[in-house]
Scaffold this active site. Structure first.
Site, PDB file in Angstrom:
ATOM      1  CB  CYS A  97     -51.080 -29.222  28.457  1.00 49.22           C
ATOM      2  SG  CYS A  97     -49.627 -28.634  29.358  1.00 49.22           S
ATOM      3  CG  HIS A 184     -48.566 -32.633  26.159  1.00 43.53           C
ATOM      4  ND1 HIS A 184     -49.126 -31.621  25.412  1.00 43.53           N
ATOM      5  CD2 HIS A 184     -47.902 -32.027  27.174  1.00 43.53           C
ATOM      6  CE1 HIS A 184     -48.808 -30.452  25.939  1.00 43.53           C
ATOM      7  NE2 HIS A 184     -48.068 -30.671  27.013  1.00 43.53           N
ATOM      8  CD  GLU A 186     -50.333 -33.457  22.474  1.00 42.95           C
ATOM      9  OE1 GLU A 186     -49.753 -32.401  22.792  1.00 42.95           O
ATOM     10  OE2 GLU A 186     -51.210 -33.990  23.190  1.00 42.95           O
TER      11      GLU A 186
END
EC number: 6.3.5.2
Length: 530
Positions: A97, A184, A186
């Site tokens: 990001c 993202h 994660e």
């Protein structure tokens, strides 16, 4: 040794034993989540601030570096930037990001205001899988949160993916082992997110997956023995999983050199004091001293309704009680060390790691008296909560202790809105025990992060019980789901379970004539009411 020195030494010890992945924090809450995902892949990770000099990062000999997301725009004056020297050090780097955009800008790519912001779920098209996105479906749903976009990849980089608002959504330079993604990976909402991270960790960076509960226990035992030697240690048990696991680790390392102290302030939930006195001792063989001071705490809290004042009184009385016990023990044989159950998020959020911003203070990180004459032993200071539970199971602690839901240090005192009295504590204990029992029977106790039960003792609600009108107090159920308590969502508990809880509470507690459900997320609300 000062607390900062302790954590620095403990982190350095981990770096010597395992490959370390540095997660560079650009100011959002994503850094902790990235670090946890790396550890879920059995690779050790540490969070460092974005303004750490490159030479200091490289001094840690990282196997890889991940640049986190952040709230800034690369075009804003004073926005965090990346020293280009980082990309010439030969260390594999993944930008995520904002970290992806800062990486592109530092290497000569182009970041533009496209006018097409993307927030939330977004469809991603993989145009060239390369090494990073190999074995990933051609189209996946990913989690985005960006206003700017990379419009041109740096020279030598291949573009791997795009979205409607991001013409360059991923790129890589295979030879230099530099890669980046706009989304993202994660976040659980991202499809194949963990797979992408593991491609970077193993296929690109070549990290060793040797970080697990067994290795953590072995590492910490060696560290504790090296720090403590043949001297004595004291540990305050709260009844929670953190202090229990910390004490069990130290007990495993130094045996009867450890004495545990349990201050029973009378503010625990039903059965928890007995669990500490019986189950913990049976599982560990630890020497336990119990100080029953419930009346002392009730007397100190008499007439107090302000939540912050409650916290301060409980903290003060706990420290005084603990000091009294410690002085008696110290008179018999000197004690040099105090065990604390501080976790890695406590350190990061309190600015006690490597220069991170101070988000909030924690009772385990600050709050000790200036004249407290013990050196700290903090065996959990590099661990996240899920790792603490895994270590507890590895050490053979009972599951009821290991899977205990988070519970505030001040106990039920801050779940009673109003003055804390013996009668109100008994009512709340009963309601809380019923709630936990029904949640467990429904198999929800491990699916819910925690479920505070709150007594609105200063609120009177009209009701009908038996043949008469009543004015009772409401009970609030606050079940939430979370991964780290930094954010939380209200848990969707089945109606039949809620009905059982409500019926049992109002039948068992005549003072209660209404049970309500808190359906607020965090933010805007906190998990606890006080």
């Amino acid at each position: 040794m000062a607390p900062g020195g302790v954590v620095g030494h403990r982190l350095a010890f981990m770096e010597q034993l395992h490959d370390v992945v540095l997660v560079v924090d650009f100011g959002a809450q994503y850094a902790q989540l990235i670090a946890r995902r790396v550890r879920e892949a059995n690779v050790y990770s540490e969070i460092v601030p974005h303004n750490m000099p490159v030479r200091d990062m490289l001094a840690k000999e990282p196997a890889a570096i991940i640049l986190s997301g952040g709230p800034a725009s690369v075009y804003v004056e004073g926005a965090p930037s990346v020293d280009p020297a980082l990309f010439n050090a030969g260390v594999p780097v993944l930008g995520i990001c904002y970290g992806f955009q800062a990486m592109a800008q530092a290497l000569g790519g182009q970041v533009a205001h496209t006018g097409a912001s993307e927030y939330g779920r977004t469809s991603l098209c993989i145009t060239s899988a390369g090494q990073l996105l190999s074995r990933i479906p051609h189209t996946i749903s990913v989690w985005m949160s960006h206003g700017d976009s990379v419009s041109r990849a740096p020279e030598g980089f291949s573009t791997l993916a795009r979205t409607a608002g991001a013409p360059v959504a991923a790129f890589e330079d295979v030879e230099r082992r530099l890669v980046g993604v706009q989304w993202h990976p994660e976040v659980h909402h991202t499809e194949s997110g963990q797979t992408v991270l593991e491609h970077f960790l193993f296929d690109i960076a070549g990290c060793r997956p040797d970080w697990n509960a067994s290795s953590i226990v072995g590492d910490q035992i060696a560290q504790i023995r090296g720090q403590v030697g043949d001297r004595r240690v004291i540990c305050g048990l709260s009844g929670g999983v953190d202090s229990a696991v910390a004490a069990a680790l130290v007990q495993r390392a130094v045996g009867d050199q450890l004495t545990c102290v349990f201050v029973d302030h009378g503010l625990l939930r039903q059965g928890e004091a007995e669990q500490v006195k019986n189950d913990f001792v049976a599982a560990t063989g630890a020497d336990l001293v119990v100080a029953d001071e419930s009346q002392r705490f009730l007397d100190a809290l008499a007439g107090v309704t302000d939540p912050e004042t409650k916290r301060k009184i409980i903290g003060r009385e706990f420290i005084r009680t603990f000091e009294d016990v410690a002085k008696r023990l110290n008179a018999d044989q000197p004690i040099d060390f105090l065990v604390q159950g501080t976790l890695y998020p406590d350190v990061v959020e309190s600015g006690g790691g490597e220069g991170a911003a101070n988000i909030k203070s924690h009772h385990n990180v600050g709050g000790l008296p200036d004249d407290f004459q013990f050196s700290l032993v903090e065996p959990l200071r590099t661990l996240f909560k899920d790792e603490v539970r895994a270590v507890g199971l590895e050490l053979g602690l009972p599951e009821d202790i290991v899977w205990r839901q988070p519970f505030p240090g001040p106990g039920l005192a801050i779940r009673i809105i109003g003055e804390v009295t013996a009668e109100r504590l008994e009512v709340l204990r009963t309601a809380d025990a019923i709630t936990r029992e029904e949640m467990g029977a429904a198999g929800l106790d491990r699916k819910v992060w925690q479920c505070p039960v709150v007594l609105l003792s200063d609120v009177h609600s009209v009701g009908v019980q038996g043949d008469g009108r009543t004015y009772g107090s409401p009970i609030v159920l606050r079940p939430v789901t979370s991964e780290d308590a930094m954010t939380a969502d209200w848990a969707r508990i089945p109606y039949d379970v809620l009905e059982k809880i409500s019926t049992r509470i109002t039948n068992a507690c005549p003072q209660i004539n209404r049970v309500v459900l808190d359906i607020t997320s965090k933010p805007p609300a906190t998990i606890e009411w006080e």
